[in-house]
Scaffold this motif. Structure first.
Motif, PDB file in Angstrom:
ATOM      1  N   SER A  84       0.753  -1.122  -0.486  1.00 10.17           N
ATOM      2  CA  SER A  84      -0.310   0.183  -0.103  1.00 10.17           C
ATOM      3  C   SER A  84       0.962   1.707   0.021  1.00 10.17           C
TER       4      SER A  84
ATOM      5  N   PHE B  16       2.787   2.643  -2.510  1.00 10.55           N
ATOM      6  CA  PHE B  16       3.690   2.692  -3.955  1.00 10.55           C
ATOM      7  C   PHE B  16       2.743   0.989  -4.564  1.00 10.55           C
ATOM      8  N   THR B  17       3.146   1.462  -5.830  1.00 12.90           N
ATOM      9  CA  THR B  17       2.593   0.157  -6.632  1.00 12.90           C
ATOM     10  C   THR B  17       4.405  -0.660  -6.888  1.00 12.90           C
TER      11      THR B  17
ATOM     12  N   ASP C  69       5.023  -2.293  -9.318  1.00 14.72           N
ATOM     13  CA  ASP C  69       5.650  -2.260 -10.297  1.00 14.72           C
ATOM     14  C   ASP C  69       6.887  -1.750 -10.530  1.00 14.72           C
ATOM     15  N   SER C  70       7.729  -1.255  -9.964  1.00 16.48           N
ATOM     16  CA  SER C  70       8.703   0.021 -10.056  1.00 16.48           C
ATOM     17  C   SER C  70       9.531  -0.586  -8.661  1.00 16.48           C
TER      18      SER C  70
ATOM     19  N   ARG D 171      11.707  -6.450 -11.186  1.00 15.51           N
ATOM     20  CA  ARG D 171      10.485  -5.518 -11.958  1.00 15.51           C
ATOM     21  C   ARG D 171       9.954  -6.044 -13.578  1.00 15.51           C
TER      22      ARG D 171
ATOM     23  N   ASN E 296       1.237  -7.344 -10.234  1.00 15.70           N
ATOM     24  CA  ASN E 296       0.839  -6.012 -10.079  1.00 15.70           C
ATOM     25  C   ASN E 296      -0.411  -5.919 -10.243  1.00 15.70           C
TER      26      ASN E 296
ATOM     27  N   ASN F  95      -1.489  -5.343  -6.876  1.00 17.22           N
ATOM     28  CA  ASN F  95       0.102  -5.166  -5.700  1.00 17.22           C
ATOM     29  C   ASN F  95      -0.152  -5.784  -4.959  1.00 17.22           C
TER      30      ASN F  95
END
Length: 125
Positions: free
Chosen positions: A25, A27-28, A30-31, A53, A74, A77
């Motif tokens: 939570s 932030f995402t 996939d980064s 990633r 993703n 998340n």
């Protein structure tokens, strides 16, 4: 607030399976490279598996190769750790964390941050 919430731990007999989930939570996922770590009683925290990633082979510590599988969704998340053929030595609190580094640096705990509260895995008959 940037954080992970781990779940899915429990008590299982040797040879059993569990699937751990790590929901991010703030932030995402996939980064970042996302890693699963574990800390057994009286021992330090160690990298278990990390997923990068994009394309590329996930990292697994030698003792879990062929038994554990890391994956990420993703859209949800979430990162998962499927654990099969569990052994008593897998007993530990399992944590997830993120890093901008390559998944091959999974053993370098200092590169990871935003630790969750952990989920207990106990393997015992």
């Amino acid at each position: 607030q940037l954080q992970f919430v781990e779940s899915g731990g429990g008590l299982v007999q040797p040879g059993g399976s569990l699937r751990l989930s790590c929901v991010a939570s703030g932030f995402t996922l996939d980064s970042f490279t996302i890693g699963w770590f574990r800390q057994a009683p009286g021992k330090g925290r160690r990298g278990v598996s990390c997923i990068g990633r994009g394309v590329g082979t996930p990292y697994y510590t030698e003792s879990v190769k062929g038994r554990f599988t890391i994956s990420r969704d993703n859209a949800k998340n979430t990162v998962y750790l499927q654990m099969n053929d569990l052994k008593p030595e897998d007993t530990a609190v399992y944590y997830c964390a993120k890093s901008p580094a390559h998944q091959g640096l999974c053993a370098v705990e200092s590169l990871f941050g935003s630790w969750g509260q952990g989920t207990q895995v106990t393997v015992s008959s």
